[in-house]
Design an enzyme around this catalytic site. Structure first.
Site, PDB file in Angstrom:
ATOM      1  N   PHE A 194      -4.400  -9.927  16.868  1.00 14.31           N
ATOM      2  CA  PHE A 194      -3.673 -10.940  16.273  1.00 14.31           C
ATOM      3  C   PHE A 194      -3.993 -10.320  14.583  1.00 14.31           C
ATOM      4  O   PHE A 194      -4.663  -9.334  13.749  1.00 14.31           O
ATOM      5  CB  PHE A 194      -4.948 -12.164  15.873  1.00 14.31           C
ATOM      6  CG  PHE A 194      -4.216 -12.869  15.018  1.00 14.31           C
ATOM      7  CD1 PHE A 194      -3.090 -14.085  15.391  1.00 14.31           C
ATOM      8  CD2 PHE A 194      -4.486 -12.845  13.436  1.00 14.31           C
ATOM      9  CE1 PHE A 194      -3.375 -14.720  14.669  1.00 14.31           C
ATOM     10  CE2 PHE A 194      -4.781 -14.407  12.877  1.00 14.31           C
ATOM     11  CZ  PHE A 194      -3.814 -14.814  13.226  1.00 14.31           C
ATOM     12  N   LYS A 203     -10.262 -11.375   4.290  1.00 12.24           N
ATOM     13  CA  LYS A 203     -11.931 -12.449   5.221  1.00 12.24           C
ATOM     14  C   LYS A 203     -12.054 -10.989   4.221  1.00 12.24           C
ATOM     15  O   LYS A 203     -12.398 -12.150   2.511  1.00 12.24           O
ATOM     16  CB  LYS A 203     -11.636 -11.920   6.514  1.00 12.24           C
ATOM     17  CG  LYS A 203     -10.487 -12.401   7.390  1.00 12.24           C
ATOM     18  CD  LYS A 203     -11.233 -13.222   8.281  1.00 12.24           C
ATOM     19  CE  LYS A 203      -9.983 -14.195   9.660  1.00 12.24           C
ATOM     20  NZ  LYS A 203      -9.209 -13.290  10.569  1.00 12.24           N
ATOM     21  N   ASP A 247      -5.787  -2.674  11.505  1.00 11.38           N
ATOM     22  CA  ASP A 247      -5.883  -3.979  10.720  1.00 11.38           C
ATOM     23  C   ASP A 247      -7.246  -3.928  10.611  1.00 11.38           C
ATOM     24  O   ASP A 247      -8.141  -4.366  11.585  1.00 11.38           O
ATOM     25  CB  ASP A 247      -5.491  -4.861  11.136  1.00 11.38           C
ATOM     26  CG  ASP A 247      -5.633  -6.376  10.927  1.00 11.38           C
ATOM     27  OD1 ASP A 247      -5.638  -6.763  10.677  1.00 11.38           O
ATOM     28  OD2 ASP A 247      -4.669  -7.421  11.437  1.00 11.38           O
TER      29      ASP A 247
END
Ligand SMILES: *Cc1c(COP(=O)(O)O)cnc(C)c1O
Length: 403
Positions: free
Chosen positions: A138, A252, A223
């Site tokens: 993702f 995040k 990532d």
């Protein structure tokens, strides 16, 4: 009467692309939340691995208030002091020489992918355009990042998608080797797959990807939107592996709840983001940068990082005890405070059924795919909150089993 919004208002006024839980939290402090009725919850979800210091941490509130009374936004026609401090602080803590700031993980990955393509064009020509990523990965919800992501349900039905993207199997070097060639521009990979079910990379896998990239002049992109900034117990998760990327993305935990993202890279690669090649109106705005700077300076200390390892052990111990009673988990895994419990075949795909029961018992949790219960609490959650939250989670699982 002042208007009090309700859950029904969501269905009335907002696009139906989310299905929020029935309660509406209105206030948070540390690892606790309170809803409209004043009911209290322990938060093991952390805004999906975002609220790295819990809710309304005084260090972040202070940074936000101070900057909020000084300067919010200028655009990139000017630079600003918080952005420069944040970039310097990230460079000093990592492999990187240069930082591009933006406002989300998807944007950080979009920048990374565009940079990788432009770097390949600059150094090797337009034929070197293949991007390799992994099944179940993702990387965000822009059209480019859903296409690179390995979950077809997120890219289907949106018309023509960007081309030149290949998917290999995670933790399977041979599947990468088969796709790899001199037309490979970059490999994008999560050091631990987050949304894909909390699957850590093996050391041989990440080392092998590094070697393949070196062999074929391709860039290795990590990532770390979900795994970074203390989440896995080191500042970035790849430090556990001793493998260094060419580009790294963060978001995040970086902002502790304030929207911010960053793409980090080396001088050599950064040169391909020449003046005018890419940009964002909000990227690196003073408010976001001030909060992120406060967050990383607070998190990247031996006390906080060591505390994450201790908390990990306590969560794992309690999950194992719950499993001894109920036998619902096949495997408990994860790093730092990104912990997953995969359901046994008897409870296949029922991780999501735990969430509403957990809310009724007063604890908020997450899933990662249909089959993995995911916990991503505050990195500084007090021990008492872990124990109380796990007692509540245990009651929720007992109800699942007895239902
Ligand atoms: C959440 C996430 C993203 C997307 O971040 P947004 O801020 O939602 O755009 C990208 N990559 C990974 C690994 C993530 O977990």
């Amino acid at each position: 009467m002042p208007y009090t919004p309700s859950r029904q208002d969501f269905d009335h006024y907002m696009t139906p692309n989310y299905a929020p839980q029935s309660v509406i939290p209105v206030r948070g402090e540390g690892s606790r939340l309170w809803d409209q009725q004043g009911r209290e919850y322990i938060d093991f979800a952390g805004g999906i691995a975002v609220n790295s210091l819990g809710h309304c941490h005084p260090v972040l509130v202070d940074a936000l208030k101070t900057q909020g009374e000084t300067l919010w936004h200028l655009s990139n026609v000017y630079t600003n002091e918080p952005a420069l401090k944040l970039a310097k602080s990230l460079v000093e803590r990592t492999f990187a020489d240069k930082v591009y700031l933006c406002s989300s993980g998807g944007e950080a990955n979009e920048a990374a992918l565009k940079l990788a393509r432009r770097y390949a064009v600059d150094h090797f020509g337009e034929k070197k355009d293949k991007i390799i990523s992994f099944a179940q990965s993702f990387h965000g919800r822009t059209l480019f990042t859903v296409s690179v992501g390995g979950q077809p349900k997120y890219s289907q039905g949106f018309g023509p998608v960007p081309g030149g993207i290949l998917h290999a199997e995670y933790n399977d070097l041979e599947s990468v080797r088969r796709l790899m060639g001199d037309d490979t521009c970059a490999i994008m990979v999560e050091p631990m797959q987050g949304e894909g079910g909390l699957i850590p990379a093996t050391p041989e896998f990440l080392q092998g990807l590094r070697a393949l990239c070196d062999e074929h002049d391709a860039l290795l992109v990590f990532d770390e939107v979900q795994t970074g900034v203390g989440r896995c117990g080191t500042f970035f998760a790849h430090e556990h592996y001793g493998v260094t990327p060419d580009i790294l993305t963060s978001a995040k935990s970086l902002g502790g709840g304030f929207p911010v993202g960053a793409m980090l890279t080396t001088d050599k690669v950064a040169a391909s983001f020449a003046f005018g090649t890419h940009g964002s109106t909000y990227g690196g705005n003073a408010l976001a940068s001030a909060v992120a700077l406060a967050a990383i300076e607070f998190i990247d200390t031996p006390e906080v990082l060591q505390g994450i390892a201790q908390r990990h052990d306590l969560f794992r111990k309690r999950l194992e005890e719950i499993n001894e009673r109920f036998g619902v988990f096949q495997e408990i895994r994860g790093m730092g405070l990104l912990i997953g419990a995969q359901m046994t075949p008897a409870y296949q795909d029922r991780a999501k059924d735990i969430l509403p029961l957990a809310i009724e018992e007063g604890v908020m949790a997450l899933v990662a795919g249909p089959n993995v219960l995911r916990l991503a609490p505050s990195l500084v959650i007090p021990e008492a909150d872990i124990l109380e939250g796990m007692a509540r989670l245990e009651r929720a699982i007992e109800r699942l089993v007895n239902a």
